[in-house]
Design a protein around this motif. Sequence first.
Motif, short mmCIF file in Angstrom:
data_model
loop_
_atom_site.label_atom_id
_atom_site.label_comp_id
_atom_site.label_asym_id
_atom_site.label_seq_id
_atom_site.Cartn_x
_atom_site.Cartn_y
_atom_site.Cartn_z
N PHE A 247 -36.50 -22.53 -23.46
CA PHE A 247 -35.36 -22.50 -22.33
C PHE A 247 -35.28 -21.10 -22.08
O PHE A 247 -36.89 -19.84 -22.97
CB PHE A 247 -34.18 -21.61 -23.84
N PRO A 248 -35.14 -20.47 -21.59
CA PRO A 248 -34.02 -21.04 -20.21
C PRO A 248 -34.29 -21.24 -19.15
O PRO A 248 -33.89 -22.19 -18.50
CB PRO A 248 -33.36 -19.77 -19.54
N ALA A 249 -36.25 -21.61 -19.01
CA ALA A 249 -36.47 -22.75 -18.15
C ALA A 249 -37.03 -21.55 -17.06
O ALA A 249 -37.45 -22.16 -15.83
CB ALA A 249 -36.19 -23.91 -17.67
N THR A 250 -36.76 -20.53 -16.16
CA THR A 250 -36.77 -19.63 -15.93
C THR A 250 -37.85 -18.59 -16.04
O THR A 250 -38.11 -18.43 -17.01
CB THR A 250 -35.70 -18.80 -15.38
N GLY A 251 -38.99 -17.90 -15.12
CA GLY A 251 -39.51 -16.05 -15.52
C GLY A 251 -40.45 -16.52 -14.82
O GLY A 251 -41.75 -16.29 -16.16
N ASN A 252 -40.74 -17.63 -14.52
CA ASN A 252 -42.27 -18.04 -13.70
C ASN A 252 -42.38 -16.90 -13.39
O ASN A 252 -41.83 -16.28 -12.64
CB ASN A 252 -42.72 -18.71 -13.15
N TYR A 253 -44.24 -16.41 -12.49
CA TYR A 253 -44.67 -15.04 -11.51
C TYR A 253 -44.60 -15.10 -10.52
O TYR A 253 -43.94 -13.80 -10.44
CB TYR A 253 -46.45 -14.84 -12.10
N ASP A 254 -44.14 -15.96 -9.76
CA ASP A 254 -44.01 -16.23 -8.60
C ASP A 254 -41.87 -15.77 -8.22
O ASP A 254 -41.70 -15.92 -7.31
CB ASP A 254 -43.45 -17.83 -8.28
N GLU A 255 -41.31 -15.36 -9.80
CA GLU A 255 -39.52 -15.03 -9.35
C GLU A 255 -40.12 -13.27 -9.16
O GLU A 255 -40.41 -12.47 -10.46
CB GLU A 255 -39.35 -15.55 -10.69
N THR A 256 -39.82 -13.16 -8.20
CA THR A 256 -40.38 -11.64 -8.10
C THR A 256 -39.32 -10.89 -6.87
O THR A 256 -38.70 -9.63 -6.72
CB THR A 256 -41.58 -11.39 -7.15
N GLY A 257 -37.64 -11.19 -7.04
CA GLY A 257 -36.36 -10.54 -6.38
C GLY A 257 -36.65 -11.44 -4.51
O GLY A 257 -37.69 -11.91 -4.51
N ILE A 258 -35.08 -10.96 -3.99
CA ILE A 258 -34.97 -11.73 -2.75
C ILE A 258 -34.37 -9.62 -2.17
O ILE A 258 -33.17 -9.27 -2.42
CB ILE A 258 -33.47 -12.61 -2.69
N GLY A 259 -33.92 -10.21 -1.01
CA GLY A 259 -34.10 -8.99 -0.05
C GLY A 259 -34.32 -7.59 -0.55
O GLY A 259 -35.63 -7.32 -0.63
N SER A 260 -33.50 -6.47 -0.34
CA SER A 260 -33.71 -5.50 -0.95
C SER A 260 -34.25 -5.47 -2.64
O SER A 260 -35.42 -4.98 -2.44
CB SER A 260 -32.93 -4.92 -1.21
N GLY A 261 -34.06 -6.71 -3.13
CA GLY A 261 -35.06 -6.34 -4.26
C GLY A 261 -36.25 -7.33 -4.95
O GLY A 261 -36.30 -7.46 -5.59
N LYS A 262 -37.10 -7.64 -3.80
CA LYS A 262 -38.10 -8.33 -3.53
C LYS A 262 -39.20 -7.71 -4.10
O LYS A 262 -39.30 -6.60 -3.67
CB LYS A 262 -38.96 -8.74 -1.85
N HIS A 263 -39.88 -7.54 -4.83
CA HIS A 263 -41.56 -7.40 -5.61
C HIS A 263 -40.34 -6.88 -7.37
O HIS A 263 -41.14 -5.87 -7.21
CB HIS A 263 -41.68 -6.68 -4.72
N PHE A 264 -39.31 -6.30 -7.07
CA PHE A 264 -38.62 -6.12 -8.14
C PHE A 264 -38.18 -6.11 -9.03
O PHE A 264 -37.78 -5.97 -10.42
CB PHE A 264 -37.65 -4.77 -8.09
N ALA A 265 -38.71 -7.46 -9.31
CA ALA A 265 -38.13 -8.53 -10.68
C ALA A 265 -40.03 -8.94 -10.85
O ALA A 265 -41.20 -9.98 -10.20
CB ALA A 265 -37.87 -9.29 -9.71
N LEU A 266 -40.08 -8.29 -12.29
CA LEU A 266 -41.57 -8.96 -12.27
C LEU A 266 -41.71 -9.99 -13.99
O LEU A 266 -40.99 -9.36 -14.78
CB LEU A 266 -42.45 -8.12 -13.13
N ASN A 267 -41.86 -10.97 -14.14
CA ASN A 267 -42.41 -11.94 -14.89
C ASN A 267 -44.03 -12.20 -15.81
O ASN A 267 -44.74 -12.02 -14.53
CB ASN A 267 -41.59 -13.03 -14.24
N VAL A 268 -43.78 -11.94 -16.96
CA VAL A 268 -45.45 -12.56 -17.53
C VAL A 268 -44.41 -13.18 -18.62
O VAL A 268 -44.57 -13.38 -19.00
CB VAL A 268 -45.58 -11.15 -18.36
N PRO A 269 -45.28 -14.37 -18.19
CA PRO A 269 -44.69 -15.88 -18.35
C PRO A 269 -46.66 -16.03 -19.41
O PRO A 269 -47.50 -16.11 -18.50
CB PRO A 269 -44.74 -16.95 -17.72
N LEU A 270 -45.96 -16.49 -20.58
CA LEU A 270 -47.17 -16.46 -21.77
C LEU A 270 -47.25 -17.63 -22.45
O LEU A 270 -45.53 -18.52 -22.95
CB LEU A 270 -46.72 -15.07 -22.86
N ARG A 271 -47.78 -17.98 -23.35
CA ARG A 271 -48.25 -19.93 -23.48
C ARG A 271 -48.07 -19.06 -25.18
O ARG A 271 -48.35 -17.67 -25.90
CB ARG A 271 -49.39 -20.07 -23.48
N ASP A 272 -47.51 -20.55 -25.19
CA ASP A 272 -47.45 -20.20 -27.42
C ASP A 272 -48.87 -19.49 -27.77
O ASP A 272 -50.02 -19.83 -27.23
CB ASP A 272 -47.32 -21.92 -28.29
N GLY A 273 -48.80 -18.83 -29.15
CA GLY A 273 -49.29 -18.57 -30.26
C GLY A 273 -49.98 -16.89 -29.74
O GLY A 273 -51.13 -16.61 -30.17
#
Length: 477
Positions: A247-273
Motif C-alpha cells: 500500500f498504496p502501490a505507488t511511488g516508483n522512481y519513474d513518478e516524477t511529475g507532469i507539466g510544470s511539475g515535471k521532475h519536482f516529484a522524487l521517489n526513493v523506493p526501498l525494499r524490506d529490511g
Amino acid sequence: MSKLLLSSMPVYDCSWLDDDSTISGDKKTNKYTPFFEPVVNTFGDGGYSPHVSYHYNPVVSRYHYGVRHPMKPFRCMLTDHLVIGYKLYEQMDLYMPRAATRKELLEFHSEDYIKFLESVTPENAHKYGEQLTKFNINDDNPVFQGMYDYCKLYAGASLDASRKLVSGMSDIAINWSGGLHHAKKYAPSGFCYVNDIVLAALNLLRVFPRVLYIDIDLHHGDGVQEAFYLTDRVMTVSFHKYDGWFFPATGNYDETGIGSGKHFALNVPLRDGIDDESYVRLFKSIMEKVITKFQPSVIIQQCGADSLGHDRLGGFNLNIKAHGECVKFIKSFGIPMLCVGGGGYTPRNVSRLWCYETSVMTNMHLRSELPGNLPFRSFFGPDYSLHPELGGKIKNKNTREYLENIRCHALENLRYLDSAPSVSMQEIPPDIQNMDDDEEDAIVSRLNKESERDHYMNEQRYWISAKEDAGPGELLE
C-alpha cells in the motif's frame, strides 16, 4: 485563534545519569537534576538554535477507529506524556490549537466529500448506501464516532503550526497529531480522511515561494504527491517501501511529475529490511542535493514512525536514533520547518520516536531511562528505555547495488532542475488567521475591554497594598 497553554506541569524526581553509568548522585541531587541537557552547537550541526512551537490539542487522542484497527490516536497522548515527563515543554512555546473550520477544509477537499464527513455517523451509515463506496469507506477507513471532529482537530493543529511559521513566531512548528498523507481531494485513503499536510502547504504558499515536502513514512506519500503533481512550487520527496503491491502501490522512481511539475516529484523506493546505516547514508546523499537545487523557503517534514523496526505494519529495521538523524540533518540547514507525525502502529515506539525528535528540534539530549513517575509507564516495559533495540528483525533485501542504482536515479532526476523556480507574488495574501473583518474587530474589542479591566484591577491592588503597608499615623495621598 490558538491559546497559549499556561497550566502548571508536574515535577518528577530523576537522575540525569543512566543506570549503566559508574557515577551516581544522592537523592537530593537527583531531585533537582533535569532529564535533559543542552546540546552544544557545533559546526556540523550548523550552530542553529531555532525557536520551536508545539501544537497539541489533547482532545485528539480521545477518538477511536475501532478495537481491531491499527491506527491508535492515543499514541499522541503517550507522546505528550513523554514530552512533559522529560520537561521538554520548558524549551518550546506550547499552543492548544483550534479545530479547522469547514471553509479551511474546503481549500483542498471537495464540498460533497466534506458534507459527507459532516453528516455520516456509525448510527446512520446504513442510509448512505452507494455513497459509502463512492467515498472509499471500508475496513481501512471506517466510519467512527466523532470522525469529522477528529479530522478538524488534527488539521487545525497543522494549520495553526503553519500560521506560526508564516508570521515568524516559530522557526520550527511541531504537530505530531498530523501527517495524514494519504487523504485525497474526494475520498479518504490509508486511515487518512483529511490531508492536513496539503492544507498546511497551501497556507504556506501564500507567503513562501517554494515548499519542500519530505516523507520518511514507511508508506508512499501519495496524497501529497498527487495534490502537487502539476506544480513546481512544491517539491515532494518520499522514502518508502515499494514492491509494486505494498500500500498504496505507488511511488516508483519513474513518478516524477507532469507539466510544470515535471521532475519536482522524487521517489526513493526501498525494499524490506533496510538498516540504519544504509538508510541514513542514502537519505543524506539525496537530500543535500535536493535542498541545494530546489532552495526551499520552508520545509514540511513528515516523520511517520512505521518506518521503525518492530512496527505492527512495518518492514524496515530502523532504530529511533537513525530516524531522528534524518530529521536532525534537515534541521541543520536552518530553513523554517513544519514537523508532522504520520503512520506508526506500535504506540509505545511511536511516542518514543516523536519525543526523541522533539528533543532534536529543541537541541536537547535526553537520558535513556524513562522518567520514573511517567503515566502509563508500563506501556514501555520491560526495558523502560527511550532507545530500545528495534533493528535486525527483518532480513535486509536492499543490496548495495540496488541502493546505488536508486541513488543514481534520484540524482539524475535532479539534474534537470537547473535552478530553483522563480515565483511572481502578485496578490497580497489573505489574513493568515483566516478571519473576516467582523471577527477580527470583535476580538480586538474584547482584548481592549480585558486590558482596561486589568488596568483597573492593578490600580485597586496597588492602593490596597499601599494601605496595608502604611505604618501607624502615616497618611496616604
